[in-house]
Design a protein around this motif. Structure first.
Motif, PDB file in Angstrom:
ATOM      1  N   PHE A 204       0.851  -1.181   0.000  1.00 18.55           N
ATOM      2  CA  PHE A 204       0.000   0.000   0.000  1.00 18.55           C
ATOM      3  C   PHE A 204       0.894   1.241   0.000  1.00 18.55           C
ATOM      4  CE2 PHE A 204      -2.387  -3.347   2.210  1.00 18.55           C
ATOM      5  CZ  PHE A 204      -3.531  -3.388   1.418  1.00 18.55           C
ATOM      6  N   ALA A 205       0.324   2.329  -0.507  1.00 17.87           N
ATOM      7  CA  ALA A 205       1.119   3.555  -0.659  1.00 17.87           C
ATOM      8  C   ALA A 205       1.297   4.302   0.655  1.00 17.87           C
ATOM      9  CB  ALA A 205       0.464   4.468  -1.700  1.00 17.87           C
ATOM     10  N   SER A 206       0.365   4.168   1.576  1.00 17.09           N
ATOM     11  CA  SER A 206       0.431   4.909   2.838  1.00 17.09           C
ATOM     12  C   SER A 206      -0.219   4.096   3.944  1.00 17.09           C
ATOM     13  CB  SER A 206      -0.283   6.260   2.697  1.00 17.09           C
ATOM     14  OG  SER A 206      -1.678   6.062   2.499  1.00 17.09           O
ATOM     15  N   VAL A 207       0.011   4.534   5.189  1.00 19.33           N
ATOM     16  CA  VAL A 207      -0.607   3.871   6.332  1.00 19.33           C
ATOM     17  C   VAL A 207      -2.122   3.999   6.265  1.00 19.33           C
ATOM     18  CG1 VAL A 207      -0.868   3.929   8.848  1.00 19.33           C
ATOM     19  CG2 VAL A 207       1.408   4.102   7.831  1.00 19.33           C
ATOM     20  N   ASP A 208      -2.612   5.160   5.823  1.00 20.99           N
ATOM     21  CA  ASP A 208      -4.060   5.337   5.692  1.00 20.99           C
ATOM     22  C   ASP A 208      -4.650   4.306   4.729  1.00 20.99           C
ATOM     23  OD1 ASP A 208      -4.240   7.379   7.484  1.00 20.99           O
ATOM     24  OD2 ASP A 208      -4.244   8.986   6.001  1.00 20.99           O
ATOM     25  N   ASP A 209      -3.992   4.129   3.574  1.00 25.39           N
ATOM     26  CA  ASP A 209      -4.474   3.151   2.601  1.00 25.39           C
ATOM     27  C   ASP A 209      -4.454   1.742   3.191  1.00 25.39           C
ATOM     28  OD1 ASP A 209      -4.807   5.175   0.796  1.00 25.39           O
ATOM     29  OD2 ASP A 209      -2.937   4.790  -0.298  1.00 25.39           O
ATOM     30  N   ALA A 210      -3.376   1.418   3.899  1.00 28.50           N
ATOM     31  CA  ALA A 210      -3.250   0.082   4.483  1.00 28.50           C
ATOM     32  C   ALA A 210      -4.331  -0.169   5.529  1.00 28.50           C
ATOM     33  CB  ALA A 210      -1.866  -0.091   5.102  1.00 28.50           C
ATOM     34  N   VAL A 211      -4.537   0.787   6.415  1.00 28.84           N
ATOM     35  CA  VAL A 211      -5.539   0.623   7.477  1.00 28.84           C
ATOM     36  C   VAL A 211      -6.942   0.513   6.883  1.00 28.84           C
ATOM     37  CG1 VAL A 211      -6.619   1.747   9.467  1.00 28.84           C
ATOM     38  CG2 VAL A 211      -4.132   1.761   9.225  1.00 28.84           C
ATOM     39  N   ASN A 212      -7.242   1.348   5.895  1.00 29.86           N
ATOM     40  CA  ASN A 212      -8.576   1.322   5.292  1.00 29.86           C
ATOM     41  C   ASN A 212      -8.847   0.008   4.569  1.00 29.86           C
ATOM     42  OD1 ASN A 212      -9.152   3.904   6.208  1.00 29.86           O
ATOM     43  ND2 ASN A 212      -8.429   4.883   4.341  1.00 29.86           N
ATOM     44  N   ALA A 213      -7.808  -0.597   3.983  1.00 31.36           N
ATOM     45  CA  ALA A 213      -7.994  -1.855   3.259  1.00 31.36           C
ATOM     46  C   ALA A 213      -7.986  -3.058   4.202  1.00 31.36           C
ATOM     47  CB  ALA A 213      -6.901  -2.018   2.206  1.00 31.36           C
ATOM     48  N   LEU A 214      -7.050  -3.077   5.141  1.00 32.03           N
ATOM     49  CA  LEU A 214      -6.900  -4.230   6.016  1.00 32.03           C
ATOM     50  C   LEU A 214      -7.984  -4.304   7.084  1.00 32.03           C
ATOM     51  CD1 LEU A 214      -3.032  -4.138   6.571  1.00 32.03           C
ATOM     52  CD2 LEU A 214      -4.315  -5.535   4.958  1.00 32.03           C
ATOM     53  N   PHE A 215      -8.507  -3.150   7.488  1.00 32.23           N
ATOM     54  CA  PHE A 215      -9.515  -3.117   8.559  1.00 32.23           C
ATOM     55  C   PHE A 215     -10.744  -2.351   8.086  1.00 32.23           C
ATOM     56  CE2 PHE A 215      -5.238  -3.270  10.323  1.00 32.23           C
ATOM     57  CZ  PHE A 215      -5.301  -4.419  11.095  1.00 32.23           C
ATOM     58  N   SER A 216     -11.190  -2.686   6.880  1.00 33.53           N
ATOM     59  CA  SER A 216     -12.304  -1.956   6.272  1.00 33.53           C
ATOM     60  C   SER A 216     -13.605  -2.111   7.055  1.00 33.53           C
ATOM     61  CB  SER A 216     -12.511  -2.437   4.831  1.00 33.53           C
ATOM     62  OG  SER A 216     -12.762  -3.838   4.802  1.00 33.53           O
ATOM     63  N   SER A 217     -13.764  -3.216   7.773  1.00 37.97           N
ATOM     64  CA  SER A 217     -15.005  -3.430   8.520  1.00 37.97           C
ATOM     65  C   SER A 217     -15.005  -2.741   9.879  1.00 37.97           C
ATOM     66  CB  SER A 217     -15.239  -4.933   8.724  1.00 37.97           C
ATOM     67  OG  SER A 217     -14.166  -5.514   9.458  1.00 37.97           O
TER      68      SER A 217
END
Length: 360
Positions: A204-217
């Motif tokens: 992922f490009a950023s921590v925000d992107d990673a968190v939003n994808a990995l913990f989307s629920s």
């Protein structure tokens, strides 16, 4: 009237010369019909194998194509050298390993081999992340490495693995996070660690992107906390021995201290103190965190925090009690921490201090 020229019979030499010249100018014609040449050429190009062998070759060609497609999608199990795999790149299994469980896993692998292949990918930064980076299977890889060490490096040198394609990598990481959440439940620190490492390895490009994808629920508030946990790993991950044992509150307090500019102080404290338990590690960090937070509310000032003027370096005693001096705007305090600190010990310390003060 013109005189007719008398014809002469050519000599044998002249006839031979004429025949040789004609042979040079023309090619001999095939005594066969043209269709015979076509049939012969077609026969030479046809498959001379019998029908059952031609069918087997056709199946082999289809299998080869299917194998190429499966390999391109990362669905083929390959044996990889264990030393070519970086286990801390994208490992999503819990980092706190139970020795009893690991011993059972080692016995199983020694007897039956690795039943479930691990998952890896080829990182875009191999110099930093290694030839292959681990996605899942941290315990299995750790067990194989331990067995390899026990054998003196002679056995268990490889491990079966799926090499995932880059376009499916994000989905694989998300699936691993969801599996661990269901199977055992990740600690708060491990959630942040997962997001931070996914960014480090280019998933992922950023921590925000990673968190939003990995913990989307997760809720917006929970995702905000995971970003704080990721900050803790980014700044202190290489220093913390018991990061996964940190509570949510502890992680958030550490993140607050980091944002206040105390990262270097925390790193120095962790480096200069030997810790044996999660409680010891927290005792090293807590004074620095409290320095960033202030000393808490002062009832005499309407709840405003008392400003810490000076704080001494913690002194670690032989019985694992940590003692430090704290100077605030309105006086001094001696702070004691440790597993042996209780009401009885504090009463004894108070008696000693009272005796010393009365003698002055």
């Amino acid at each position: 009237m013109a005189k007719r020229r008398q014809l002469e019979v050519p000599s044998a030499e002249a006839l031979k010369e004429i025949e040789e010249g004609f042979a040079r100018e023309t090619t001999p014609r095939s005594p066969r019909a043209p269709i015979a040449d076509v049939v012969a050429d077609a026969a030479s190009r046809s498959d001379p194998l019998p029908q059952h062998l031609r069918e087997e070759n056709a199946r082999d060609r289809a299998d080869a194509e299917a194998l190429r497609q499966a390999r391109a999608r990362g669905l083929v199990v390959v044996e990889l050298p264990i030393h070519d795999i970086t286990s801390d790149a994208l490992s999503r299994d819990r980092v706190d390993l139970n020795e009893e469980d690991m011993a059972e896993l080692r016995r199983s692998i020694a007897e039956h081999g690795v039943r479930l292949p691990i998952e890896v990918f080829e990182p875009t930064n191999p110099d930093a992340a290694g030839k292959f980076a681990l996605i899942s299977g941290f315990r299995r890889l750790a067990a194989v490495r331990e067995l390899n060490a026990l054998s003196g490096g002679e056995r268990h040198t490889t491990i079966p693995a799926f090499v995932r394609a880059p376009d499916t990598l994000a989905d694989a990481v998300v699936a691993m996070i969801e599996e661990n959440e269901i199977r055992t439940g990740l600690s708060q620190y491990e959630r942040g660690r997962a997001a931070a490492i996914a960014v480090h390895d280019g998933v992922f490009a950023s921590v925000d992107d990673a968190v939003n994808a990995l913990f989307s629920s997760a809720s917006k508030a929970k995702r905000s906390k995971v970003r704080s946990f990721a900050l803790v790993h980014e700044e202190l991950g290489d220093m913390l021995r018991y990061g996964p044992r940190l509570t949510e509150r502890q992680c958030l307090r550490i993140a607050g201290g980091l944002r206040a500019g105390h990262a270097e102080a925390m790193r120095q404290a962790l480096e200069s103190h030997a810790v044996d338990t999660p409680a010891d590690e927290w005792l090293v960090l807590e004074p620095i965190i409290e320095s960033a937070e202030g000393d808490g509310p002062d009832p005499k000032r309407g709840g405003r925090p008392r400003k810490v003027v000076e704080r001494s370096a913690p002194v670690r005693l032989a019985n694992r009690v940590t003692m430090e001096k704290v100077q605030t705007e309105d006086g001094y305090a001696i702070r004691l921490r440790g597993t042996h600190v209780n009401d009885e010990l504090i009463e004894q310390v108070m008696d000693r201090i009272r005796f010393l003060l009365e003698e002055i």
